[in-house]
Design a protein around this motif. Structure first.
Motif, PDB file in Angstrom:
ATOM      1  N   ALA A 160       0.814  -1.217   0.000  1.00  0.00           N
ATOM      2  CA  ALA A 160       0.000   0.000   0.000  1.00  0.00           C
ATOM      3  C   ALA A 160       0.846   1.265   0.000  1.00  0.00           C
ATOM      4  O   ALA A 160       0.351   2.352  -0.282  1.00  0.00           O
ATOM      5  N   GLY A 161       2.122   1.122   0.316  1.00  0.00           N
ATOM      6  CA  GLY A 161       3.006   2.295   0.286  1.00  0.00           C
ATOM      7  C   GLY A 161       3.549   2.718   1.641  1.00  0.00           C
ATOM      8  O   GLY A 161       3.929   3.881   1.817  1.00  0.00           O
ATOM      9  N   SER A 163       6.406   1.689   3.202  1.00  0.00           N
ATOM     10  CA  SER A 163       7.846   1.964   3.151  1.00  0.00           C
ATOM     11  C   SER A 163       8.120   3.215   2.324  1.00  0.00           C
ATOM     12  O   SER A 163       9.032   3.980   2.626  1.00  0.00           O
ATOM     13  N   GLU A 193      15.505  -2.473   2.526  1.00  0.00           N
ATOM     14  CA  GLU A 193      14.913  -1.717   1.415  1.00  0.00           C
ATOM     15  C   GLU A 193      15.212  -0.225   1.500  1.00  0.00           C
ATOM     16  O   GLU A 193      14.736   0.532   0.683  1.00  0.00           O
ATOM     17  N   VAL A 445      -2.935   2.918  -3.904  1.00  0.00           N
ATOM     18  CA  VAL A 445      -1.543   2.906  -3.425  1.00  0.00           C
ATOM     19  C   VAL A 445      -1.035   4.346  -3.340  1.00  0.00           C
ATOM     20  O   VAL A 445      -1.199   5.115  -4.271  1.00  0.00           O
ATOM     21  N   ARG A 464       3.593  12.195  -1.593  1.00  0.00           N
ATOM     22  CA  ARG A 464       4.369  12.706  -2.731  1.00  0.00           C
ATOM     23  C   ARG A 464       5.367  11.657  -3.231  1.00  0.00           C
ATOM     24  O   ARG A 464       5.635  10.667  -2.564  1.00  0.00           O
TER      25      ARG A 464
HETATM   26  N1  LIG Z   1       3.000   7.605  -3.030  1.00  0.00           N
HETATM   27  C1  LIG Z   1       3.513   6.783  -3.946  1.00  0.00           C
HETATM   28  N2  LIG Z   1       3.832   7.236  -5.153  1.00  0.00           N
HETATM   29  C2  LIG Z   1       4.381   6.417  -6.068  1.00  0.00           C
HETATM   30  N3  LIG Z   1       4.629   5.110  -5.882  1.00  0.00           N
HETATM   31  C3  LIG Z   1       4.328   4.595  -4.690  1.00  0.00           C
HETATM   32  C4  LIG Z   1       3.749   5.397  -3.665  1.00  0.00           C
HETATM   33  N4  LIG Z   1       3.556   4.621  -2.584  1.00  0.00           N
HETATM   34  C5  LIG Z   1       3.988   3.399  -2.938  1.00  0.00           C
HETATM   35  N5  LIG Z   1       4.440   3.365  -4.193  1.00  0.00           N
HETATM   36  C6  LIG Z   1       4.975   2.174  -4.882  1.00  0.00           C
HETATM   37  O1  LIG Z   1       4.156   1.061  -4.572  1.00  0.00           O
HETATM   38  C7  LIG Z   1       4.959  -0.085  -4.292  1.00  0.00           C
HETATM   39  C8  LIG Z   1       4.687  -0.623  -2.891  1.00  0.00           C
HETATM   40  O2  LIG Z   1       5.066   0.348  -1.944  1.00  0.00           O
HETATM   41  P1  LIG Z   1       5.768  -0.013  -0.565  1.00  0.00           P
HETATM   42  O3  LIG Z   1       6.073   1.280   0.089  1.00  0.00           O
HETATM   43  O4  LIG Z   1       6.910  -0.939  -0.762  1.00  0.00           O
HETATM   44  O5  LIG Z   1       4.574  -0.768   0.171  1.00  0.00           O
HETATM   45  P2  LIG Z   1       4.528  -1.447   1.603  1.00  0.00           P
HETATM   46  O6  LIG Z   1       5.759  -1.023   2.346  1.00  0.00           O
HETATM   47  O7  LIG Z   1       3.275  -0.953   2.211  1.00  0.00           O
HETATM   48  O8  LIG Z   1       4.483  -2.919   1.370  1.00  0.00           O
HETATM   49  C9  LIG Z   1       6.403   0.347  -4.472  1.00  0.00           C
HETATM   50  O9  LIG Z   1       6.849  -0.049  -5.733  1.00  0.00           O
HETATM   51  C10 LIG Z   1       6.356   1.843  -4.351  1.00  0.00           C
HETATM   52  O10 LIG Z   1       7.381   2.448  -5.082  1.00  0.00           O
END
Ligand SMILES: Nc1ncnc2c1ncn2[C@@H]1O[C@H](COP(=O)(O)OP(=O)(O)O)[C@@H](O)[C@H]1O
Ligand SMILES: [Mg+2]
Length: 499
Positions: A160-161, A163, A193, A445, A464
């Protein structure tokens, strides 16, 4: 921009709700304002409906359809759009108050003013720029103090974003100016990561990555109580022997540079305060710690006292450690030392960011699996007074210690679809009403809702883009697969050549 005109409906306009007929298009969730005597009344659009009196009565529609169809009526010119607004408060003398008087029917509704919105939501011009809010050109800049002083949690399903958002937070902290107040950040990076920060042209010089395998602490600096915390199943006689052996070592080796595990074991063997079975059992338990290889004679890594600096990031890369127990023990060690050093004001105020926090502060856990929970809960309860803050990141909020989670006064929630998790989040986050809860499953996401002490009202934001380079450990799957086959082929060729 003028959006429309307030009308009278059943029970509105009131001090809590009103409706208006649209003149210009609006979006659900958009903030609006109306002039109310000398004050500005503020609210958000909670629903948009369409009305047309040609279609209000089933029997007339059925009747018309039977003969000529609706085409012959000028029905489309009777369609209008109605927006329902929830009143949030009144802006008066630069302050927000509850509304005591409803707005009058007939007055004009406007799009909310950006400056007022900024103040209304509780943003801070020098705050951390996490993204933008929906429908308005207002950057979401959260006050660092309001966000961290009473801890925060980032909750969402995987992918979901979380990290990504954490990386954005890190960028904002690292880019702060001294005069705005800079804190140190320690990050428990479970999957390796975040190592991109170390290679980034802007953030590289502010980042130190420590391989989890290299973490070490001299035995001299470990108290008997700490070891007992790591080995909660020790019996009282075992504890006595351990305490006695450690204290004797400490006294005897006062002037030495240090002492190691082997010397501790020898002291236990030599101890005459207990039976051999007790000593043997104790040594068996200690062998677990020995196997984890982080207790040293004199090596200390990281050296928290000198390595924790304002505006700097320390990444503890745990991706090289397999054992969850070892990770928990290291988290308990680091968190405890950080908190103690901070209480004595020997290190700057800090933020401890923990990925997969449910593994380190688990709600229901065996004693041996709960070694890091108590210190996390302690920091959650007492950290605020000392400038020791937590950011807990989890995709399993149900498993996260409720004590710790309830002390996180700001929650940033990204997409969640699991109904159990959703219920749990709704219960543990004040400020999530059913409207907000319903929207969580619909988030995309990178979209998040911020609730709690960092903002005056729950607010939806789009996180952002990150500025730092994203770099993950481990090659992509297809590269790994190609590598494997190429190695395999080489081996076969070598065998053939040999034959
Ligand atoms: N705000 C955002 N804008 C662009 N890409 C995003 C954003 N949030 C997440 N992503 C993309 O979505 C994918 C999953 O995000 P991640 O942060 O790894 O998720 P989580 O940590 O919740 O499992 C990654 O490839 C990341 O680059
Ligand atoms: Mg993640």
């Amino acid at each position: 921009m003028e959006l429309g005109t307030i009308i009278v409906t059943d029970g509105t306009p009131s001090t809590t709700d009103f409706s208006f007929v649209l003149k210009n298009p609006v979006k659900k969730g958009q903030y609006v304002q109306v002039k109310n005597n000398d004050d500005i009344l503020f609210g958000y659009i909670s629903e948009i409906t369409k009305a047309n009196r040609y279609f209000e009565r089933a029997e007339s529609v059925a009747e018309f359809e039977k003969y000529s169809g609706m085409e012959s009526f000028p029905s489309s010119s009777w369609e209008y759009v109605l927006a329902t607004v929830k009143v949030l408060g009144v802006f008066k003398d630069n302050q927000f108050q509850r509304a005591f008087v409803p707005p009058s029917p007939g007055i004009q509704v406007f799009n909310a003013d950006n400056n007022v919105l900024h103040t209304f939501l509780g943003f801070d011009k020098n705050g951390l720029h996490l993204g933008s809010i929906e429908h308005h050109d207002v950057p979401a800049k959260l006050s660092m103090t309001r966000l961290f002083q009473k801890h925060m949690a980032i909750l969402a399903m995987s992918g979901a974003g979380k990290s990504h958002l954490a990386s954005v937070l890190l960028e904002e902290i690292l880019e702060r100016k001294k005069e705005d107040g800079r804190i140190a950040v320690i990050l428990i990076d479970i999957h390796g990561e975040y190592i991109g920060f170390a290679h980034d042209p802007v953030f590289g010089s502010k980042t130190e990555v420590i391989d989890g395998k290299d973490i070490a602490i001299p035995l001299k600096k470990i108290s008997p109580e700490l070891i007992m915390g790591w080995l909660p199943n020790l019996s009282s006689p075992q504890k006595d022997v351990l305490r006695h052996a450690l204290l004797t070592l400490k006294k005897e080796k006062k002037d030495a540079t240090g002492y190691n595990f082997k010397e501790l074991i020898e002291k236990i063997d030599a101890s005459d305060i207990s039976r051999d079975e007790v000593k043997r059992a104790l040594k068996r338990s200690l062998s677990e710690l020995r196997r984890y290889r982080f207790v040293s004679k004199k090596t200390e890594k990281p050296h928290l006292l000198s390595d924790i600096k304002p505006g700097k990031l320390m990444i503890l890369d745990f991706s090289t450690i397999d054992s969850l127990r070892k990770k928990q023990i290291l988290v308990s060690l680091i968190a405890r030392r950080l908190f103690n050093l901070r209480k004595k004001n020997k290190i700057p105020p800090f933020l401890l960011l923990i990925e997969e926090a449910h593994n380190f502060a688990r709600e229901k856990a065996e004693a041996s699996e709960a070694v890091s929970r108590s210190i996390i809960e302690t920091i959650a309860r007492e950290g605020r007074k000392f400038g020791a803050s937590l950011c807990l990141i989890s995709q399993r909020p149900v498993n996260l210690s409720t004590t710790a989670l309830s002390q996180c006064n700001t929650h940033i929630i990204l997409r969640v679809t699991n109904p159990n998790d959703l219920d749990h989040i709704q219960m543990s986050s004040e400020g999530i009403d059913s409207r907000v809860a319903r929207s969580i499953t619909g988030l995309k996401v990178g979209e998040a809702i911020v609730v709690g002490s960092a903002v005056n009202y729950p607010v939806f934001i789009s996180v952002r883009d990150r500025k730092s380079e994203k770099r993950e450990k481990g090659a992509p799957l297809h590269t790994q697969a190609i590598d494997f086959e190429e190695k395999q082929e080489k081996k076969e060729k070598a065998v053939e050549a040999f034959i």
